[in-house]
Design a protein around this motif. Sequence first.
Motif, short mmCIF file in Angstrom:
data_model
loop_
_atom_site.label_atom_id
_atom_site.label_comp_id
_atom_site.label_asym_id
_atom_site.label_seq_id
_atom_site.Cartn_x
_atom_site.Cartn_y
_atom_site.Cartn_z
N THR A 179 38.16 45.27 42.01
CA THR A 179 38.04 43.87 41.64
C THR A 179 36.69 43.29 42.08
O THR A 179 36.09 42.51 41.36
N PHE A 180 36.24 43.66 43.26
CA PHE A 180 34.97 43.12 43.76
C PHE A 180 34.20 44.17 44.55
O PHE A 180 34.78 45.00 45.23
N PRO A 181 32.85 44.13 44.45
CA PRO A 181 32.00 45.10 45.15
C PRO A 181 32.08 44.97 46.66
O PRO A 181 32.50 43.94 47.18
N GLN A 182 31.67 46.01 47.34
CA GLN A 182 31.67 46.03 48.80
C GLN A 182 30.39 45.42 49.33
O GLN A 182 29.42 46.11 49.63
N MET A 197 31.01 35.59 43.59
CA MET A 197 31.64 35.80 42.29
C MET A 197 32.36 34.54 41.80
O MET A 197 32.36 34.26 40.60
N LYS A 198 32.96 33.77 42.71
CA LYS A 198 33.57 32.50 42.32
C LYS A 198 32.51 31.54 41.82
O LYS A 198 32.70 30.90 40.78
N ASP A 199 31.41 31.43 42.58
CA ASP A 199 30.32 30.53 42.18
C ASP A 199 29.75 30.90 40.82
O ASP A 199 29.36 30.02 40.05
N ASN A 200 29.68 32.20 40.52
CA ASN A 200 29.14 32.68 39.23
C ASN A 200 30.20 32.74 38.13
O ASN A 200 29.94 33.27 37.05
N LYS A 201 31.40 32.22 38.44
CA LYS A 201 32.51 32.21 37.48
C LYS A 201 32.93 33.63 37.04
O LYS A 201 33.44 33.83 35.95
N GLU A 202 32.72 34.62 37.92
CA GLU A 202 33.13 35.99 37.63
C GLU A 202 34.56 36.24 38.10
O GLU A 202 35.17 37.24 37.71
N LEU A 203 35.07 35.37 38.94
CA LEU A 203 36.46 35.44 39.39
C LEU A 203 37.15 34.14 39.02
O LEU A 203 36.59 33.06 39.21
N LYS A 204 38.34 34.25 38.49
CA LYS A 204 39.12 33.06 38.20
C LYS A 204 39.66 32.49 39.51
O LYS A 204 39.81 33.20 40.49
N LYS A 205 39.97 31.22 39.51
CA LYS A 205 40.53 30.58 40.69
C LYS A 205 41.81 31.32 41.10
O LYS A 205 42.66 31.62 40.27
N LYS A 206 41.91 31.67 42.35
CA LYS A 206 43.06 32.35 42.95
C LYS A 206 43.27 33.78 42.44
O LYS A 206 44.30 34.38 42.70
N GLN A 207 42.31 34.34 41.71
CA GLN A 207 42.47 35.69 41.16
C GLN A 207 42.65 36.74 42.26
O GLN A 207 43.55 37.58 42.17
N VAL A 208 41.81 36.71 43.27
CA VAL A 208 41.91 37.70 44.35
C VAL A 208 43.26 37.54 45.04
O VAL A 208 43.98 38.52 45.26
N MET A 209 43.61 36.31 45.36
CA MET A 209 44.87 36.06 46.06
C MET A 209 46.07 36.52 45.23
O MET A 209 46.91 37.27 45.73
N ASN A 210 46.14 36.11 43.98
CA ASN A 210 47.31 36.41 43.15
C ASN A 210 47.36 37.85 42.64
O ASN A 210 48.42 38.47 42.65
N LYS A 257 50.06 40.19 45.32
CA LYS A 257 50.75 41.21 44.52
C LYS A 257 51.12 42.40 45.40
O LYS A 257 52.25 42.87 45.39
N CYS A 258 50.16 42.88 46.17
CA CYS A 258 50.40 44.04 47.03
C CYS A 258 51.43 43.70 48.11
O CYS A 258 52.36 44.47 48.36
N HIS A 259 51.26 42.56 48.78
CA HIS A 259 52.19 42.18 49.83
C HIS A 259 53.62 42.06 49.28
O HIS A 259 54.58 42.53 49.91
N LYS A 260 53.78 41.43 48.11
CA LYS A 260 55.11 41.28 47.51
C LYS A 260 55.69 42.62 47.07
O LYS A 260 56.89 42.85 47.20
#
Length: 115
Positions: A63-66, A74-87, A92-95
Amino acid sequence: MQKISRMLLIITFILFAAVIVTASEEKKGEPVITVDGGSKGEVSFPHKEHQEELKECNLCHDTFPQEMGVIKKMKDNKELKKKQVMNEVCLKCHKDYKKEGKKYGPISCSGCHAK
């Protein structure tokens, strides 16, 4: 003479292997990383704990580089949607772990975000 050469070759190989293992361990990042968590506050991410549990870096890093600060960038550049990493990654993994009856991480906002 041949035994000494063979022994030196074995010792050289062992030392080389030790250097490779040590170098690869050093590239695994910090044990705990502070991640930009948006308006809910920063997230203290137990990076080493996740590495030990998941064993596969690309589960997250597909999902994102190291690189430090990449999520905010990535959020600032609009490459990630809001809450994308979290959701799509964290929750997803925790659930999934919870459903499987395994030890799982936080599944509430306050479990990760520190305001």
